[in-house]
Design a protein around this motif. Sequence first.
Motif, PDB file in Angstrom:
ATOM      1  N   THR A   5     -13.766  39.175  10.911  1.00 22.09           N
ATOM      2  CA  THR A   5     -12.975  38.239  11.598  1.00 22.09           C
ATOM      3  C   THR A   5     -11.872  38.638  12.612  1.00 22.09           C
ATOM      4  N   HIS A   6     -11.421  39.724  12.261  1.00 20.22           N
ATOM      5  CA  HIS A   6     -10.295  40.402  13.190  1.00 20.22           C
ATOM      6  C   HIS A   6     -10.099  41.763  12.917  1.00 20.22           C
ATOM      7  N   GLU A   8      -6.586  44.372  11.751  1.00 18.53           N
ATOM      8  CA  GLU A   8      -5.326  44.250  11.668  1.00 18.53           C
ATOM      9  C   GLU A   8      -4.631  45.437  11.402  1.00 18.53           C
ATOM     10  N   CYS A   9      -3.445  45.350  11.853  1.00 21.31           N
ATOM     11  CA  CYS A   9      -2.548  46.673  11.831  1.00 21.31           C
ATOM     12  C   CYS A   9      -2.534  47.132  10.407  1.00 21.31           C
ATOM     13  N   GLY A  13       0.543  44.742   9.740  1.00 18.02           N
ATOM     14  CA  GLY A  13      -0.199  43.576   9.491  1.00 18.02           C
ATOM     15  C   GLY A  13      -0.645  42.696  10.795  1.00 18.02           C
ATOM     16  N   LYS A  14      -0.137  42.816  11.983  1.00 20.75           N
ATOM     17  CA  LYS A  14      -0.462  42.284  13.289  1.00 20.75           C
ATOM     18  C   LYS A  14      -1.900  42.118  13.444  1.00 20.75           C
ATOM     19  N   ARG A  15      -2.354  40.752  14.027  1.00 18.82           N
ATOM     20  CA  ARG A  15      -3.603  40.700  13.799  1.00 18.82           C
ATOM     21  C   ARG A  15      -4.344  41.035  15.526  1.00 18.82           C
ATOM     22  N   HIS A  16      -5.528  41.432  15.428  1.00 17.99           N
ATOM     23  CA  HIS A  16      -5.959  41.919  16.795  1.00 17.99           C
ATOM     24  C   HIS A  16      -7.142  41.376  17.000  1.00 17.99           C
ATOM     25  N   GLU A  17      -7.735  41.179  18.259  1.00 16.74           N
ATOM     26  CA  GLU A  17      -9.280  40.777  18.408  1.00 16.74           C
ATOM     27  C   GLU A  17     -10.129  41.834  18.154  1.00 16.74           C
ATOM     28  N   CYS A  25      -2.353  49.775  16.868  1.00 17.66           N
ATOM     29  CA  CYS A  25      -1.668  48.429  17.112  1.00 17.66           C
ATOM     30  C   CYS A  25      -0.805  48.782  18.430  1.00 17.66           C
ATOM     31  N   LEU A  32      -5.846  50.648  12.987  1.00 13.87           N
ATOM     32  CA  LEU A  32      -6.274  49.174  12.790  1.00 13.87           C
ATOM     33  C   LEU A  32      -7.675  48.975  11.817  1.00 13.87           C
ATOM     34  N   ARG A  35     -11.210  43.529   9.349  1.00 17.92           N
ATOM     35  CA  ARG A  35     -11.006  42.404   8.129  1.00 17.92           C
ATOM     36  C   ARG A  35     -12.222  41.443   8.388  1.00 17.92           C
TER      37      ARG A  35
END
Length: 153
Positions: A5-6, A8-9, A13-17, A25, A32, A35
């Motif tokens: 899905t993505h 994540e740091c 917890g920051k979401r990344h492509e 991150c 990263l 997820r």
Amino acid sequence: MSFVTHLECALCGKRHEARRVQELCGDCRRPLWVRYDLPAAGKALTRAMLRDRPPNLWRYAELLPLEDAGHRISLDETMTPLFPVSRLAADFGVETLWVKDESRLPTGSFKARGMALAVSMAHELGIRSIAAHTAGNAGGAMAAYAARAGMEA
């Protein structure tokens, strides 16, 4: 099909492509994590499906980040056995202890699986030259998979 899905740091917890080249991150410079939509994967995959596939890393394709099987870079990563080590278990004071024999992997190290995926993802994303800081097995595995992919390492 991939259930990724993505990214994540690991720290903030920051979401990344997921389908973009990302090193760390951008905010805190930490690794990263990939997820997954695990409920969807659990509905789509069965034990029987997995059991009936070839005994290699790619039997778990839907749980790996690669989307296009045509970009798999493989050196025939096989399943590796577990062996009971009862004397060592006794030395540690535990009832049962097992050792996994990863020497059967193509580069002689458990690093083969991770590098198979890393180089495959690099290949899928169009990367033609890769590097890693290492003093051992990771570098050997990276060089082997990069050579298979025709990449500069």
